[in-house]
Write an enzyme that holds these catalytic residues in place. Sequence first.
Site, mmCIF file in Angstrom:
data_model
loop_
_atom_site.group_PDB
_atom_site.id
_atom_site.type_symbol
_atom_site.label_atom_id
_atom_site.label_comp_id
_atom_site.label_asym_id
_atom_site.label_seq_id
_atom_site.Cartn_x
_atom_site.Cartn_y
_atom_site.Cartn_z
ATOM 1 N N VAL A 186 -9.342 -4.283 0.508
ATOM 2 C CA VAL A 186 -9.687 -5.547 -0.157
ATOM 3 C C VAL A 186 -9.476 -6.735 0.765
ATOM 4 C CG1 VAL A 186 -9.326 -4.789 -2.536
ATOM 5 C CG2 VAL A 186 -7.372 -5.558 -1.175
ATOM 6 N N ASP A 205 0.861 -1.184 0.000
ATOM 7 C CA ASP A 205 0.000 0.000 0.000
ATOM 8 C C ASP A 205 0.900 1.239 0.000
ATOM 9 O OD1 ASP A 205 -1.956 1.882 0.332
ATOM 10 O OD2 ASP A 205 -2.884 0.980 2.082
ATOM 11 N N LYS A 236 -1.259 -1.149 -4.479
ATOM 12 C CA LYS A 236 -2.205 -0.031 -4.491
ATOM 13 C C LYS A 236 -1.495 1.241 -4.941
ATOM 14 C CE LYS A 236 -5.348 -1.594 -0.851
ATOM 15 N NZ LYS A 236 -5.934 -1.209 0.454
HETATM 16 P P1 XMP Z 1 1.923 -0.472 3.731
HETATM 17 O O1 XMP Z 1 1.047 0.768 3.710
HETATM 18 O O2 XMP Z 1 2.995 -0.370 4.778
HETATM 19 O O3 XMP Z 1 0.930 -1.603 4.204
HETATM 20 O O4 XMP Z 1 2.457 -0.786 2.364
HETATM 21 C C1 XMP Z 1 1.044 -2.896 3.770
HETATM 22 C C2 XMP Z 1 0.327 -3.845 4.693
HETATM 23 O O5 XMP Z 1 -0.960 -3.319 5.051
HETATM 24 C C3 XMP Z 1 -1.938 -4.316 4.968
HETATM 25 N N1 XMP Z 1 -2.934 -3.908 3.954
HETATM 26 C C4 XMP Z 1 -4.116 -4.527 3.731
HETATM 27 N N2 XMP Z 1 -4.660 -5.626 4.305
HETATM 28 N N3 XMP Z 1 -6.567 -5.380 2.908
HETATM 29 C C5 XMP Z 1 -5.897 -6.036 3.884
HETATM 30 O O6 XMP Z 1 -6.410 -7.041 4.361
HETATM 31 C C6 XMP Z 1 -6.095 -4.271 2.305
HETATM 32 O O7 XMP Z 1 -6.738 -3.694 1.425
HETATM 33 C C7 XMP Z 1 -4.785 -3.828 2.736
HETATM 34 N N4 XMP Z 1 -3.993 -2.789 2.359
HETATM 35 C C8 XMP Z 1 -2.891 -2.869 3.127
HETATM 36 C C9 XMP Z 1 -1.221 -5.596 4.621
HETATM 37 O O8 XMP Z 1 -0.938 -6.285 5.809
HETATM 38 C C10 XMP Z 1 0.071 -5.145 3.990
HETATM 39 O O9 XMP Z 1 1.151 -6.042 4.173
#
Ligand code: XMP
Length: 193
Positions: A163, A113, A141
Site C-alpha cells: 500500500v 507487517d 497487515k
Molecule cells: P515489518 O515486516 O518489519 O515491516 O513489520 C514494517 C516496515 O515495512 C514497511 N512496509 C511498507 N511500506 N507499503 C510501504 O510503503 C507497504 O505496504 C508496507 N508494508 C511494510 C514500512 O516501512 C514498515 O515500517
Amino acid sequence: MGGERLWYERDVERVIVTEEQIATRTAELAKQVSADYQGVDRLLLVSVLKGALMFTADFARALGRCGTPVELEFMAISSYRQGTTSSGVVRILKDLDRDIGGAHVLVVEDIVDSGLTLSWLLKYLASRSPATVEVAALFRKPGAMRTAPPLKYVGFDIPSDFVIGYGLDYAEKYRELPFLAVLKPEVYRRVGG
Ligand code: XMP
Ligand code: MG
C-alpha cells in the site's frame, strides 16, 4: 481547470482507507490514549520516519484537541528486506535526540507487517530505561500475527497488499496522498523498471 483529473488518479487502482476514515479513527485513538494516560506528566511520542510522518502530525494534533500534552521525538530506521519480507536486521539512520529515561513512550508507527522491525525497535527503546513503552500503529497487515509485538493501539487491519499514501511510499513517491491505496500493476513496471 475544472475537468482535469488529479495527477495520481491514473496510478491508483483502489483506495483502501479514505481520508475521512483516517481522520475519524485518529480522533478515536487519541481519545483512548488521552484516557489511558490521564495524569501522566510526560507522554513522549517517538515517531518512526519517514512513513509515520503524516500520522504523527495528525495524531499529535488530535491529542492536543483532547487536552493531552505530548513531546515529540523522531527516529529514522531502515530494515533490510529479503525480497518483500523484512529480515529483522535494522539500521539506525537517525537516533533519538534526547534521553528517554523515565519517560512514558508511545511509539508512533505507520504500518506493521511481519512485526520484526517493531520488535527490534521495542528492544532498543527498552534498553534506554523508559517508564513505559506502548505502540500506536495506524495500519496492521495480517503478517503481524507471526511475531506479535504488543500493539496497544491499532487504527486499521488491512489486507497484505503493498500500500501507498498517507506517508507510505513506493520509490519515495505517493507519500502525500491523503488516503491509503493500492497502485495499478503497471506503475511498478513504469517507476521501478
Ligand atoms: P515489518 O515486516 O518489519 O515491516 O513489520 C514494517 C516496515 O515495512 C514497511 N512496509 C511498507 N511500506 N507499503 C510501504 O510503503 C507497504 O505496504 C508496507 N508494508 C511494510 C514500512 O516501512 C514498515 O515500517
Ligand atoms: Mg518505505
